[in-house]
Design a protein around this motif. Structure first.
Motif, PDB file in Angstrom:
ATOM      1  N   ALA A   1      14.637 -23.493 -13.871  1.00 35.80           N
ATOM      2  CA  ALA A   1      15.597 -23.603 -13.761  1.00 35.80           C
ATOM      3  C   ALA A   1      16.909 -22.447 -13.297  1.00 35.80           C
ATOM      4  O   ALA A   1      17.479 -23.251 -13.029  1.00 35.80           O
ATOM      5  N   GLN A   2      16.166 -21.428 -13.654  1.00 39.90           N
ATOM      6  CA  GLN A   2      16.594 -20.499 -13.240  1.00 39.90           C
ATOM      7  C   GLN A   2      17.345 -20.397 -11.713  1.00 39.90           C
ATOM      8  O   GLN A   2      17.747 -19.566 -11.217  1.00 39.90           O
ATOM      9  N   ALA A   3      16.561 -20.587 -10.910  1.00 39.74           N
ATOM     10  CA  ALA A   3      16.173 -20.730  -9.579  1.00 39.74           C
ATOM     11  C   ALA A   3      17.237 -20.873  -8.553  1.00 39.74           C
ATOM     12  O   ALA A   3      18.231 -21.575  -9.473  1.00 39.74           O
ATOM     13  N   PRO A   4      18.207 -20.266  -7.660  1.00 44.04           N
ATOM     14  CA  PRO A   4      17.508 -18.647  -6.768  1.00 44.04           C
ATOM     15  C   PRO A   4      17.915 -17.892  -8.731  1.00 44.04           C
ATOM     16  O   PRO A   4      18.801 -17.777  -8.686  1.00 44.04           O
TER      17      PRO A   4
ATOM     18  N   GLN B   1      18.365 -14.770   1.195  1.00 43.75           N
ATOM     19  CA  GLN B   1      17.129 -14.815   1.120  1.00 43.75           C
ATOM     20  C   GLN B   1      15.924 -14.298   1.148  1.00 43.75           C
ATOM     21  O   GLN B   1      15.883 -14.558   2.639  1.00 43.75           O
ATOM     22  N   VAL B   2      14.836 -13.530   0.549  1.00 45.51           N
ATOM     23  CA  VAL B   2      13.859 -12.834   0.960  1.00 45.51           C
ATOM     24  C   VAL B   2      13.037 -13.222   0.973  1.00 45.51           C
ATOM     25  O   VAL B   2      11.497 -13.134   2.034  1.00 45.51           O
ATOM     26  N   ILE B   3      12.399 -14.135   0.243  1.00 38.16           N
ATOM     27  CA  ILE B   3      11.287 -14.599  -0.176  1.00 38.16           C
ATOM     28  C   ILE B   3      11.297 -16.282  -0.400  1.00 38.16           C
ATOM     29  O   ILE B   3      11.888 -16.598  -1.708  1.00 38.16           O
ATOM     30  N   VAL B   4      10.037 -16.930  -0.708  1.00 35.97           N
ATOM     31  CA  VAL B   4       9.868 -18.153  -1.049  1.00 35.97           C
ATOM     32  C   VAL B   4       8.848 -18.008  -2.150  1.00 35.97           C
ATOM     33  O   VAL B   4       7.340 -17.774  -1.035  1.00 35.97           O
ATOM     34  N   LEU B   5       8.617 -18.343  -3.383  1.00 40.19           N
ATOM     35  CA  LEU B   5       8.228 -18.231  -4.168  1.00 40.19           C
ATOM     36  C   LEU B   5       6.512 -19.620  -4.363  1.00 40.19           C
ATOM     37  O   LEU B   5       8.056 -20.540  -4.279  1.00 40.19           O
ATOM     38  N   GLY B   6       5.568 -19.492  -4.825  1.00 40.41           N
ATOM     39  CA  GLY B   6       4.624 -20.987  -5.672  1.00 40.41           C
ATOM     40  C   GLY B   6       5.749 -20.570  -6.835  1.00 40.41           C
ATOM     41  O   GLY B   6       5.292 -20.258  -7.458  1.00 40.41           O
ATOM     42  N   SER B   7       5.454 -22.129  -6.782  1.00 38.96           N
ATOM     43  CA  SER B   7       6.265 -22.163  -8.347  1.00 38.96           C
ATOM     44  C   SER B   7       5.332 -21.905  -9.235  1.00 38.96           C
ATOM     45  O   SER B   7       6.431 -21.349 -10.358  1.00 38.96           O
TER      46      SER B   7
ATOM     47  N   GLY C   1      17.604  -9.460  -2.652  1.00 39.44           N
ATOM     48  CA  GLY C   1      18.241 -10.848  -1.909  1.00 39.44           C
ATOM     49  C   GLY C   1      17.072 -11.644  -3.208  1.00 39.44           C
ATOM     50  O   GLY C   1      17.265 -11.727  -4.471  1.00 39.44           O
ATOM     51  N   SER C   2      17.151 -13.186  -3.244  1.00 38.43           N
ATOM     52  CA  SER C   2      17.270 -13.832  -3.746  1.00 38.43           C
ATOM     53  C   SER C   2      16.401 -14.382  -3.298  1.00 38.43           C
ATOM     54  O   SER C   2      15.120 -14.493  -2.157  1.00 38.43           O
ATOM     55  N   ALA C   3      15.573 -15.540  -4.654  1.00 36.23           N
ATOM     56  CA  ALA C   3      13.706 -15.878  -4.111  1.00 36.23           C
ATOM     57  C   ALA C   3      13.942 -17.345  -5.117  1.00 36.23           C
ATOM     58  O   ALA C   3      14.393 -17.662  -6.172  1.00 36.23           O
TER      59      ALA C   3
ATOM     60  N   GLU D   1       7.681 -19.270 -12.287  1.00 38.96           N
ATOM     61  CA  GLU D   1       7.186 -19.264 -13.205  1.00 38.96           C
ATOM     62  C   GLU D   1       7.094 -18.262 -14.644  1.00 38.96           C
ATOM     63  O   GLU D   1       7.121 -18.754 -15.543  1.00 38.96           O
ATOM     64  N   GLN D   2       6.274 -17.296 -13.668  1.00 43.81           N
ATOM     65  CA  GLN D   2       5.811 -16.130 -14.614  1.00 43.81           C
ATOM     66  C   GLN D   2       7.423 -15.113 -14.373  1.00 43.81           C
ATOM     67  O   GLN D   2       7.002 -13.775 -15.220  1.00 43.81           O
ATOM     68  N   LEU D   3       8.380 -15.126 -13.209  1.00 43.73           N
ATOM     69  CA  LEU D   3       9.133 -14.158 -13.564  1.00 43.73           C
ATOM     70  C   LEU D   3      10.404 -14.344 -14.249  1.00 43.73           C
ATOM     71  O   LEU D   3      10.996 -14.086 -14.912  1.00 43.73           O
ATOM     72  N   ALA D   4      10.746 -16.388 -14.173  1.00 44.51           N
ATOM     73  CA  ALA D   4      12.290 -16.559 -14.871  1.00 44.51           C
ATOM     74  C   ALA D   4      11.514 -17.855 -15.098  1.00 44.51           C
ATOM     75  O   ALA D   4      10.760 -18.309 -14.243  1.00 44.51           O
ATOM     76  N   ASP D   5      12.347 -19.011 -16.120  1.00 50.50           N
ATOM     77  CA  ASP D   5      12.481 -19.893 -15.541  1.00 50.50           C
ATOM     78  C   ASP D   5      12.669 -20.906 -14.659  1.00 50.50           C
ATOM     79  O   ASP D   5      13.447 -20.063 -13.456  1.00 50.50           O
TER      80      ASP D   5
END
Length: 181
Positions: free
Chosen positions: A171-174, A155-161, A101-103, A165-169
């Motif tokens: 600004a690209q969220a979700p 949406q499957v998860i809400v990540l800490g900021s 899903g999306s994060a 940042e370890q996965l993507a910029d």
């Protein structure tokens, strides 16, 4: 009214070749992301009624000269016809503790026990370590579930900021993800 179509031998061969090409191309067309870190299983598909070895290079790709003129001679048909196995790589089915899903992200206070690798996920127990894979770029990280949060459809998860940042910029969220625990 019944419509009966008669298909000639050449048309039958074209249909078989189209089916084989579809079976070979379909896994590549349905892939998501770059494939980094994605395990694959190998399934064998057997195609009867002809030998395709003359049209394929050892790499499994079409030979450079494999045009209509390079087609092998017609093979025998029937139950004793030669059979050539074709190997197609397909993704391993996801297990019960895997979701796609999306994060999105939110600001979460860091924990003295696990630091700032925190996330919120519905239906996943607290203190569970979750592996998060970004399907767009193949980057992967982990986080610890500290609670549940309402999520949007898909949406499957809400990540800490800091995790996002370890996965993507940011600004690209979700971002599209696969999570497993």
């Amino acid at each position: 009214m019944v419509l009966v179509l008669r298909v000639g031998t050449i048309d039958q061969r074209r249909i078989v070749m189209a089916a084989v090409a579809t079976l070979v191309a379909l896994p590549f067309l349905l892939r998501e992301g770059t494939g980094a870190g994605r395990p694959e299983a190998v399934a064998a598909v057997t195609v009867g009624g002809g030998n395709l070895a003359g049209r394929l290079a050892p790499s499994g790709k079409p030979a450079p000269d494999a045009g209509p003129a390079a087609a092998p001679a017609p093979a025998a048909t029937g139950p004793d016809a030669p059979v050539t196995p074709i190997t197609i790589a397909t993704p391993i089915p996801e297990g019960p503790n895997t979701r796609r899903g999306s994060a999105s992200f939110t600001r979460l206070a860091s924990s003295p026990v696990v630091g700032d690798q925190l996330c919120l996920a519905p239906d996943i127990p607290r203190n569970t370590k979750v592996t998060v894979l970004n399907l767009d770029n193949g980057h992967s990280t982990f986080c610890y579930v500290v609670g549940a949060a309402p999520v949007r459809p898909g949406q499957v998860i809400v990540l800490g900021s800091s995790v996002l940042e370890q996965l993507a910029d940011v600004a690209q969220a979700p971002i599209p993800v696969r999570i497993s625990w």
